[in-house]
Design a protein around this motif. Structure first.
Motif, PDB file in Angstrom:
ATOM      1  N   SER A 218      10.881   0.747  -4.203  1.00 52.70           N
ATOM      2  CA  SER A 218      10.590  -0.384  -5.093  1.00 52.70           C
ATOM      3  C   SER A 218      11.693  -1.427  -5.001  1.00 52.70           C
ATOM      4  CB  SER A 218      10.466   0.093  -6.549  1.00 52.70           C
ATOM      5  OG  SER A 218       9.351   0.922  -6.702  1.00 52.70           O
ATOM      6  N   LYS A 219      12.938  -0.953  -5.038  1.00 56.90           N
ATOM      7  CA  LYS A 219      14.079  -1.873  -4.953  1.00 56.90           C
ATOM      8  C   LYS A 219      14.072  -2.636  -3.634  1.00 56.90           C
ATOM      9  CE  LYS A 219      19.128  -2.029  -5.410  1.00 56.90           C
ATOM     10  NZ  LYS A 219      19.319  -2.928  -4.273  1.00 56.90           N
ATOM     11  N   LYS A 220      13.731  -1.933  -2.565  1.00 59.12           N
ATOM     12  CA  LYS A 220      13.672  -2.563  -1.241  1.00 59.12           C
ATOM     13  C   LYS A 220      12.649  -3.710  -1.233  1.00 59.12           C
ATOM     14  CE  LYS A 220      12.923  -1.403   3.670  1.00 59.12           C
ATOM     15  NZ  LYS A 220      11.964  -2.442   4.029  1.00 59.12           N
ATOM     16  N   LEU A 221      11.475  -3.452  -1.754  1.00 57.06           N
ATOM     17  CA  LEU A 221      10.427  -4.480  -1.740  1.00 57.06           C
ATOM     18  C   LEU A 221      10.699  -5.605  -2.741  1.00 57.06           C
ATOM     19  CD1 LEU A 221       7.030  -2.649  -1.145  1.00 57.06           C
ATOM     20  CD2 LEU A 221       8.860  -3.219   0.442  1.00 57.06           C
TER      21      LEU A 221
ATOM     22  N   SER B 119       0.742   1.499 -15.028  1.00 55.59           N
ATOM     23  CA  SER B 119      -0.143   1.454 -16.200  1.00 55.59           C
ATOM     24  C   SER B 119      -1.610   1.652 -15.807  1.00 55.59           C
ATOM     25  CB  SER B 119       0.035   0.110 -16.913  1.00 55.59           C
ATOM     26  OG  SER B 119      -0.882  -0.004 -17.986  1.00 55.59           O
ATOM     27  N   ASN B 120      -2.048   0.970 -14.774  1.00 56.21           N
ATOM     28  CA  ASN B 120      -3.443   1.090 -14.324  1.00 56.21           C
ATOM     29  C   ASN B 120      -3.754   2.507 -13.832  1.00 56.21           C
ATOM     30  OD1 ASN B 120      -3.845  -1.614 -14.893  1.00 56.21           O
ATOM     31  ND2 ASN B 120      -3.554  -2.305 -12.781  1.00 56.21           N
TER      32      ASN B 120
ATOM     33  N   ASN C 267       7.446  -6.320 -12.841  1.00 54.91           N
ATOM     34  CA  ASN C 267       6.259  -6.354 -13.709  1.00 54.91           C
ATOM     35  C   ASN C 267       5.010  -5.872 -12.975  1.00 54.91           C
ATOM     36  OD1 ASN C 267       7.602  -7.252 -15.981  1.00 54.91           O
ATOM     37  ND2 ASN C 267       7.293  -9.428 -15.505  1.00 54.91           N
ATOM     38  N   GLN C 268       4.903  -6.238 -11.713  1.00 57.64           N
ATOM     39  CA  GLN C 268       3.750  -5.781 -10.922  1.00 57.64           C
ATOM     40  C   GLN C 268       3.791  -4.261 -10.730  1.00 57.64           C
ATOM     41  OE1 GLN C 268       4.505  -8.448  -7.569  1.00 57.64           O
ATOM     42  NE2 GLN C 268       2.548  -9.500  -7.935  1.00 57.64           N
ATOM     43  N   ILE C 269       4.976  -3.722 -10.549  1.00 58.12           N
ATOM     44  CA  ILE C 269       5.127  -2.269 -10.415  1.00 58.12           C
ATOM     45  C   ILE C 269       4.719  -1.565 -11.707  1.00 58.12           C
ATOM     46  CG2 ILE C 269       6.837  -0.415 -10.152  1.00 58.12           C
ATOM     47  CD1 ILE C 269       8.299  -2.325  -8.173  1.00 58.12           C
ATOM     48  N   LYS C 270       5.168  -2.121 -12.832  1.00 58.20           N
ATOM     49  CA  LYS C 270       4.785  -1.550 -14.132  1.00 58.20           C
ATOM     50  C   LYS C 270       3.273  -1.584 -14.332  1.00 58.20           C
ATOM     51  CE  LYS C 270       9.123  -2.660 -16.522  1.00 58.20           C
ATOM     52  NZ  LYS C 270       9.787  -3.544 -17.504  1.00 58.20           N
TER      53      LYS C 270
ATOM     54  N   ASN D 116       0.824  -1.214   0.000  1.00 61.97           N
ATOM     55  CA  ASN D 116       0.000   0.000   0.000  1.00 61.97           C
ATOM     56  C   ASN D 116       0.856   1.261   0.000  1.00 61.97           C
ATOM     57  OD1 ASN D 116      -2.511  -1.241  -0.018  1.00 61.97           O
ATOM     58  ND2 ASN D 116      -2.608  -1.400   2.198  1.00 61.97           N
ATOM     59  N   ILE D 117       1.914   1.234   0.804  1.00 62.76           N
ATOM     60  CA  ILE D 117       2.824   2.383   0.866  1.00 62.76           C
ATOM     61  C   ILE D 117       3.466   2.612  -0.496  1.00 62.76           C
ATOM     62  CG2 ILE D 117       4.962   3.266   1.889  1.00 62.76           C
ATOM     63  CD1 ILE D 117       4.218   1.627   4.435  1.00 62.76           C
ATOM     64  N   LEU D 118       3.943   1.533  -1.092  1.00 63.38           N
ATOM     65  CA  LEU D 118       4.576   1.648  -2.409  1.00 63.38           C
ATOM     66  C   LEU D 118       3.594   2.180  -3.440  1.00 63.38           C
ATOM     67  CD1 LEU D 118       6.951   1.248  -4.329  1.00 63.38           C
ATOM     68  CD2 LEU D 118       6.219  -1.127  -4.636  1.00 63.38           C
ATOM     69  N   GLN D 119       2.367   1.677  -3.407  1.00 64.08           N
ATOM     70  CA  GLN D 119       1.368   2.118  -4.379  1.00 64.08           C
ATOM     71  C   GLN D 119       1.127   3.625  -4.260  1.00 64.08           C
ATOM     72  OE1 GLN D 119      -2.588   0.022  -5.286  1.00 64.08           O
ATOM     73  NE2 GLN D 119      -3.230   1.781  -4.079  1.00 64.08           N
TER      74      GLN D 119
END
Length: 913
Positions: free
Chosen positions: A473-476, A492-493, A485-488, A187-190
């Motif tokens: 992102s790198k940490k997670l 995108s969404n 891919n999930q980050i991308k 959630n934090i990353l998002q």
């Protein structure tokens, strides 16, 4: 005895440096007489004596303790508690310096000898449990983790031990150890991805447009999400946010749920939904409903001008208004959130004024959460010694002994920890908490600005510095919580949501955002009901009859005795009696009243006495509290105009079923709060369609008291008037103040009211009113003797306002002047056009001269405004002559004799043929 048995003995919990002095006393008694001590200790020491030479080790509490001396231990511990923040990893752009400073903190820095480095260390925490470390290095390492990591905890300036102990315990028990679950981390990353992607999206769609990017402090978005979610979990359901323009668009989209469609319309200049002039998009407010599994809250981002920090007392006022509207005053029902810039927070005086208000009884809101977006640069200034004289930009917070958490924006989990800790502290101690979110500004002050011109080295560093999104992102990814891919896919969404113009309703712990509109409150027009004589008489007696057991000051006793006689002996009402009656009548009709300002309880001019002080025990008695249906609040404010007036403006915005009054000690002092008058009171409706019913009492009148005690600067308020945005009145009789206040409250259109109230006129017998004028008449926009319209000798009209009327009247009577009609204008704006025209169009009188008389200098007061208004309605058929003081850069003389001479000359000149 074997060595392991010996070690078992010396490692017993009771052998601890904390207990050293106590143990030594008992041991000395044992050595003198082993039978003189308790059996428990006798057995312990017997055991030691039998084994003290094993392996050539001797137990001696003074010389060869196996624990480091407790004084040294606590000296080191207190050093980290007090100064650890200065050695913390809180600046994302200065890691090298942090590592150097941190490395200095070793055992030699604290003068620990080599022979002592392997001694055990024992400390007692605030819950009296003991924590031990095998050596000094382990101890210092633990302290560095707690106090020199990515949060610098600053709290040693707090004097209350219970607060300090709570903070210490929270840090030492929970910081670093606290782990967030996988879902929380995602959630934090998002939230961070949303923040960065939004800024890039806007930049590509509207390149070069001002947006005041949040980049470099993107952790603010998950912090606000956590603030809302965690607070609702704690049953706080109402949030009021004040922030300047930095990151505001990002917050509107990603925190409040404003649709990108609406925002893009504002970028395109196509948002013409109202006829007002409006404001720039990064000043606009927004309101949302937040739905979580723990409950539903309301989120309010308030409108804010470019005067960065002025919004803060407004937020406090709105919050206090909500709290006062509750049946039970409970500060845990509301949370003010104030988002600052580092340079403005320390530099602008309104912050000091606001903090000074924060713990006073009439203005407290139970603490606010402050987040300083610290990007280490103010427009083009980045050298600290040019921005402030203090070490931190938050050092002003120390004046109210609040904790400050300096947080590295590159560590989002530290940011979330600091928010949770801040909310818990605020709930427990009802005080402000400050989070110094230290990041940087990736772009210029605005997006058309090139920061490399003035900060080449700083921006070279920023250019090479990874974004918060990339770091986290790198940490997670390393923790195998998420994939690239999930980050991308998240990016995108999110872009699709922006493309579609939809609302961003984030997945942060099931936060669902629904935009809402504020309902306009319409007062019931109770004023149209006829005021009954017996009813108003009963109310009057109720608020002027005092308890017999009250030890009243003789002067106050006379005032209240005179007020009763005004009714019983049918004498005229003075200003104080009539004003008090207005509050009582409103309270009886369910309208609450709040009055604040410097010395308002007694009144600067000794006329109000809303609270009476017992002369023997200083107990307070408020007669108006006896009137039910509405609540009565009156507060002597701190010696401040700007923050207090901003607070009262905020107070007036939400709860319209209340009369909110701010009184200046002298009207002259309102100029200290000019930003509030210009940016909120006079223009709030035009810019933001935001209505306020605030009333300003500005004592005005030239009595020779000098240029700071004469003029409320009527000309300035008149200059601000347009589109019926204000009501400006200068009432001159007791009944007029009663009717004016009632009319204002029960008027369906909510507009600020500026009252130029009297000083010497408060006790002028001519300004008193018959009691029948309360229940038989209404507010009069102009006052004149209507009988004189039938007098054919009238050929001169003298227009004026305020107390000079009475001086003109007395001169006219004294010299039996019969050709002049005196008209006092009680409502300056909106101008009483119909009422004035009616007089000029009266058939019997033949007007040859029209005079405007005022005591203010010609370039001040109402003259230029009145001249313009009269020329419009008289079509220049009759010229209007000015009689008054000549132009002056100062509002008044300070010489009472010069004043009296000039005043007499003005009065005399008016009646010259």
């Amino acid at each position: 005895m074997k060595e392991k048995n010996y070690n078992k003995i010396i490692n017993e919990s009771w052998i601890n440096p904390i207990n050293q002095e106590y143990l030594e006393n008992i041991y000395q008694k044992y050595l003198k007489n082993r039978n003189s001590i308790d059996l428990f200790w006798k057995k312990k020491f017997d055991n030691f004596e039998q084994n003290k030479n094993i392996n050539k080790k001797q137990i001696n509490f003074k010389k060869n303790s196996f624990f480091l001396n407790s004084k040294k231990v606590y000296k080191i511990l207190n050093f980290f508690r007090k100064k650890g923040h200065k050695y913390s990893n809180i600046n994302p752009l200065n890691k090298k310096n942090y590592k150097k400073k941190k490395k200095l903190l070793n055992y030699s820095y604290f003068n620990i000898l080599n022979k002592d480095i392997n001694k055990k260390i024992s400390i007692k925490d605030n819950l009296n449990s003991i924590k031990t470390f095998c050596n000094i290095n382990k101890f210092i390492k633990w302290l560095k983790k707690k106090y020199c990591h990515t949060i610098g905890f600053e709290f040693s300036h707090i004097s209350l031990k219970k607060e300090k102990k709570w903070i210490q315990n929270y840090i030492e028990k929970k910081w670093i150890k606290k782990k967030f679950c996988i879902k929380k981390k995602k959630n934090i990353l998002q939230s961070i991805i949303y923040s960065e992607t939004f800024e890039k999206y806007i930049n590509s769609k509207y390149p070069g447009y001002k947006r005041f990017s949040l980049e470099g402090n993107d952790s603010l978005i998950p912090m606000l999400h956590e603030t809302i979610y965690f607070s609702i979990k704690k049953k706080i359901l109402n949030f009021y946010i004040g922030m300047a323009h930095r990151g505001r668009l990002n917050v509107l989209i990603n925190v409040l749920g404003k649709s990108s469609k609406k925002l893009f319309k504002e970028f395109n200049g196509k948002n013409f939904n109202n006829l007002n002039n409006g404001d720039v998009k990064y000043h606009l407010g927004f309101y949302s409903k937040i739905i979580t599994k723990y409950g539903t809250g309301k989120l309010n981002l308030e409108y804010n001008p470019s005067h960065l920090e002025i919004i803060n007392p407004v937020i406090m006022g709105i919050s206090r208004s909500y709290l006062d509207s509750l049946n039970t005053f409970d500060t845990n029902k509301v949370l003010p959130i104030m988002i600052h810039g580092d340079a403005s927070f320390i530099a602008q005086g309104v912050i000091q004024e606001t903090l000074n208000l924060s713990q006073t009884p009439g203005y407290t809101v139970g603490g606010s959460i402050h987040i300083i977006i610290n990007n280490q640069i103010a427009f083009t200034t980045s050298k600290i010694n040019n921005m402030r004289s203090s070490y931190y930009s938050t050092d002003i917070a120390k004046m109210i002994e609040s904790p400050v958490f300096h947080v590295n924006s590159d560590d989002p989990e530290a940011c979330i920890f600091s928010i949770q800790m801040a909310i818990k502290y605020r709930i427990k101690f009802k005080k402000d908490v400050f989070i110094d979110l230290i990041g940087y500004r990736r772009n210029g002050h605005n997006e058309s600005d090139d920061p490399t011109v003035t900060q080449p080295l700083m921006y070279k560093m920023i250019k090479n510095h990874p974004t918060i999104k990339n770091i986290y992102s790198k940490k997670l990814i390393d923790e195998k919580i998420i994939t690239e891919n999930q980050i991308k896919q998240i990016i995108s969404n999110y872009r699709k949501i922006l493309d579609s113009g939809s609302i961003v309703s984030g997945n942060y712990n099931f936060l669902k955002l629904i935009p809402i509109k504020k309902n306009k409150y319409i007062n019931k027009n109770i004023y149209k009901k006829k005021i009954k004589k017996n009813e108003i008489k009963k109310i009057y007696k109720k608020v002027n009859t005092l308890p017999k057991n009250l030890n009243i000051h003789p002067l106050v006793k006379k005032i209240y005795s005179d007020r009763i006689n005004m009714i019983n002996l049918e004498k005229k009402l003075d200003w104080g009696a009539s004003e008090t009656l207005a509050y009582a009548y409103l309270l009886k009709n369910g309208i609450s009243c709040r009055i604040s300002g410097e010395d308002v309880i007694r009144g600067t001019f000794f006329h109000r006495h809303a609270i009476i002080y017992d002369q023997k025990n200083e107990k307070k008695y408020s007669p108006l509290k006896n009137v039910k249906n509405g609540k009565f609040f009156i507060w002597n404010s701190v010696l401040s105009e700007e923050a207090v007036l901003a607070f009262e403006y905020g107070y007036s915005l939400r709860n319209k079923n209340i009369l909110t009054i701010w009184e200046a000690q002298f009207g002259d002092f309102s100029n200290v709060a000019q930003v509030v008058i210009d940016q909120f009171i006079s223009s709030g409706q035009e810019k933001w369609n935001q209505t306020s019913g605030i009333v300003l009492f500005l004592p005005h009148g030239h009595e020779g008291q000098g240029p700071e005690h004469s003029s409320a600067r009527i000309e300035r308020y008149l200059q601000l008037c347009s589109k019926k945005n204000l009501n400006l009145c200068i009432p001159t009789t007791a009944s007029q103040i009663f009717h004016l206040l009632c009319k204002h409250v029960f008027n369906k259109r909510t507009t600020p009211l500026i009252i130029f109230s009297p000083k010497s006129l408060l006790r002028n017998p001519l300004s008193k009113s018959l009691f029948s004028e309360i229940y038989k008449t209404n507010f009069k926009k102009i006052i004149f003797n209507e009988k004189l319209l039938k007098n054919k000798k009238i050929n001169k009209i003298i227009l004026c306002s305020g107390k000079i009327y009475y001086e003109l009247f007395e001169y006219k009577i004294k010299f039996n002047i019969k050709n002049s009609l005196l008209i006092r204008i009680e409502q300056l704006y909106p101008f009483p056009k119909k009422e004035i025209l009616k007089i000029f169009n009266y058939n019997n009188i033949n007007i040859k001269n029209v005079i405007w008389c005022q005591e203010e200098p010609q370039n001040q007061g109402s003259w230029m405004y009145i001249k313009n208004c009269l020329e419009k309605i008289l079509y220049k058929k009759i010229s209007v002559k000015y009689i008054g003081r000549s132009t002056s850069p100062s509002s008044s003389t300070g010489n009472v004799y010069v004043h009296r001479f000039n005043q007499f000359e003005i009065i005399k000149k008016v009646f010259e043929k």
